[in-house]
Motif scaffolding. Structure first.
Motif, PDB file in Angstrom:
ATOM      1  N   GLN A  82      34.252  39.983  42.315  1.00  0.00           N
ATOM      2  CA  GLN A  82      33.341  40.863  41.601  1.00  0.00           C
ATOM      3  C   GLN A  82      32.759  40.123  40.410  1.00  0.00           C
ATOM      4  O   GLN A  82      33.475  39.805  39.467  1.00  0.00           O
ATOM      5  CB  GLN A  82      34.053  42.124  41.130  1.00  0.00           C
ATOM      6  CG  GLN A  82      33.145  43.111  40.421  1.00  0.00           C
ATOM      7  CD  GLN A  82      32.078  43.667  41.351  1.00  0.00           C
ATOM      8  OE1 GLN A  82      32.382  44.197  42.428  1.00  0.00           O
ATOM      9  NE2 GLN A  82      30.821  43.550  40.946  1.00  0.00           N
TER      10      GLN A  82
ATOM     11  N   SER B 274      30.179  39.779  37.145  1.00  0.00           N
ATOM     12  CA  SER B 274      29.620  40.626  36.100  1.00  0.00           C
ATOM     13  C   SER B 274      29.083  39.757  34.978  1.00  0.00           C
ATOM     14  O   SER B 274      29.340  38.545  34.947  1.00  0.00           O
ATOM     15  CB  SER B 274      30.685  41.582  35.553  1.00  0.00           C
ATOM     16  OG  SER B 274      31.750  40.860  34.981  1.00  0.00           O
ATOM     17  N   GLY B 275      28.340  40.365  34.069  1.00  0.00           N
ATOM     18  CA  GLY B 275      27.863  39.647  32.902  1.00  0.00           C
ATOM     19  C   GLY B 275      26.383  39.325  32.903  1.00  0.00           C
ATOM     20  O   GLY B 275      25.870  38.780  31.929  1.00  0.00           O
TER      21      GLY B 275
ATOM     22  N   LEU C 130      28.885  34.683  32.537  1.00  0.00           N
ATOM     23  CA  LEU C 130      29.202  35.426  33.743  1.00  0.00           C
ATOM     24  C   LEU C 130      30.699  35.335  34.025  1.00  0.00           C
ATOM     25  O   LEU C 130      31.324  34.304  33.764  1.00  0.00           O
ATOM     26  CB  LEU C 130      28.422  34.886  34.939  1.00  0.00           C
ATOM     27  CG  LEU C 130      26.904  34.824  34.795  1.00  0.00           C
ATOM     28  CD1 LEU C 130      26.284  34.332  36.108  1.00  0.00           C
ATOM     29  CD2 LEU C 130      26.327  36.152  34.389  1.00  0.00           C
ATOM     30  N   SER C 131      31.237  36.400  34.575  1.00  0.00           N
ATOM     31  CA  SER C 131      32.638  36.423  34.984  1.00  0.00           C
ATOM     32  C   SER C 131      32.728  36.788  36.450  1.00  0.00           C
ATOM     33  O   SER C 131      31.908  37.553  36.959  1.00  0.00           O
ATOM     34  CB  SER C 131      33.429  37.448  34.163  1.00  0.00           C
ATOM     35  OG  SER C 131      33.379  37.161  32.794  1.00  0.00           O
ATOM     36  N   CYS C 132      33.721  36.245  37.116  1.00  0.00           N
ATOM     37  CA  CYS C 132      33.979  36.580  38.516  1.00  0.00           C
ATOM     38  C   CYS C 132      35.470  36.851  38.645  1.00  0.00           C
ATOM     39  O   CYS C 132      36.279  35.922  38.569  1.00  0.00           O
ATOM     40  CB  CYS C 132      33.551  35.460  39.437  1.00  0.00           C
ATOM     41  SG  CYS C 132      33.936  35.764  41.180  1.00  0.00           S
TER      42      CYS C 132
ATOM     43  N   THR D 280      40.346  34.693  37.414  1.00  0.00           N
ATOM     44  CA  THR D 280      38.937  34.843  37.041  1.00  0.00           C
ATOM     45  C   THR D 280      38.297  33.484  36.806  1.00  0.00           C
ATOM     46  O   THR D 280      38.935  32.580  36.255  1.00  0.00           O
ATOM     47  CB  THR D 280      38.812  35.712  35.777  1.00  0.00           C
ATOM     48  OG1 THR D 280      39.396  36.997  36.028  1.00  0.00           O
ATOM     49  CG2 THR D 280      37.358  35.898  35.386  1.00  0.00           C
TER      50      THR D 280
ATOM     51  N   THR E 277      25.035  39.254  40.505  1.00  0.00           N
ATOM     52  CA  THR E 277      24.687  39.835  39.211  1.00  0.00           C
ATOM     53  C   THR E 277      23.371  39.202  38.771  1.00  0.00           C
ATOM     54  O   THR E 277      23.196  37.987  38.857  1.00  0.00           O
ATOM     55  CB  THR E 277      25.804  39.620  38.176  1.00  0.00           C
ATOM     56  OG1 THR E 277      25.469  40.299  36.968  1.00  0.00           O
ATOM     57  CG2 THR E 277      26.063  38.148  37.892  1.00  0.00           C
TER      58      THR E 277
END
Length: 122
Positions: free
Chosen positions: A4, A6-7, A19-21, A77, A116
């Motif tokens: 997932q 995000s960011g 960004l993070s995953c 992450t 994202t």
């Protein structure tokens, strides 16, 4: 493995985003993790990759010196710090995972998260 990202968001030229995953379902410490991006009407391109230990990183020439990929295996992450963003960095960014080695072709990756969107305004 579920991923997932995000960011993403809207940022001005020269700005920064991180960004993070986040991975779930399995620990990804043994997996290569990578970021790809896809702009409208273009192919999905490799941005950055990192080995399971985090000791080796790989970048596309277009982002070298501006983007940094790193990971926190305790949190399962991977991150992408993006600095000095340019208009041409605008794209949907995807994180992906595979076994070794780092491959720059998106078809080689087994696991993908939803993208994202990063929009850089001039």
């Amino acid at each position: 493995v579920q991923l997932q990202a995000s960011g993403g968001g809207l940022v001005q030229t020269g700005g920064s985003l991180k960004l993070s995953c986040a991975a779930s379902g399995r620990t990804v410490s043994g997996y290569v993790m990578a970021w790809f991006r896809q702009a409208p009407g273009k192919e999905r391109d490799f941005v950055a990759g990192i080995t399971g230990s985090g000791n080796s990183t790989y970048y596309a020439d277009s982002v070298k010196g501006r983007f940094t990929i790193y990971r926190d295996n305790a949190k399962n992450t991977v991150y992408l710090q993006m600095n000095d963003l340019k208009f041409e960095d605008t794209a949907v960014y995807y994180c992906a995972a595979r076994g070794l080695p780092v491959i720059r072709t998106f078809t080689a990756y087994d696991y993908w998260g939803p993208g994202t969107l990063v929009t850089v305004s001039s």
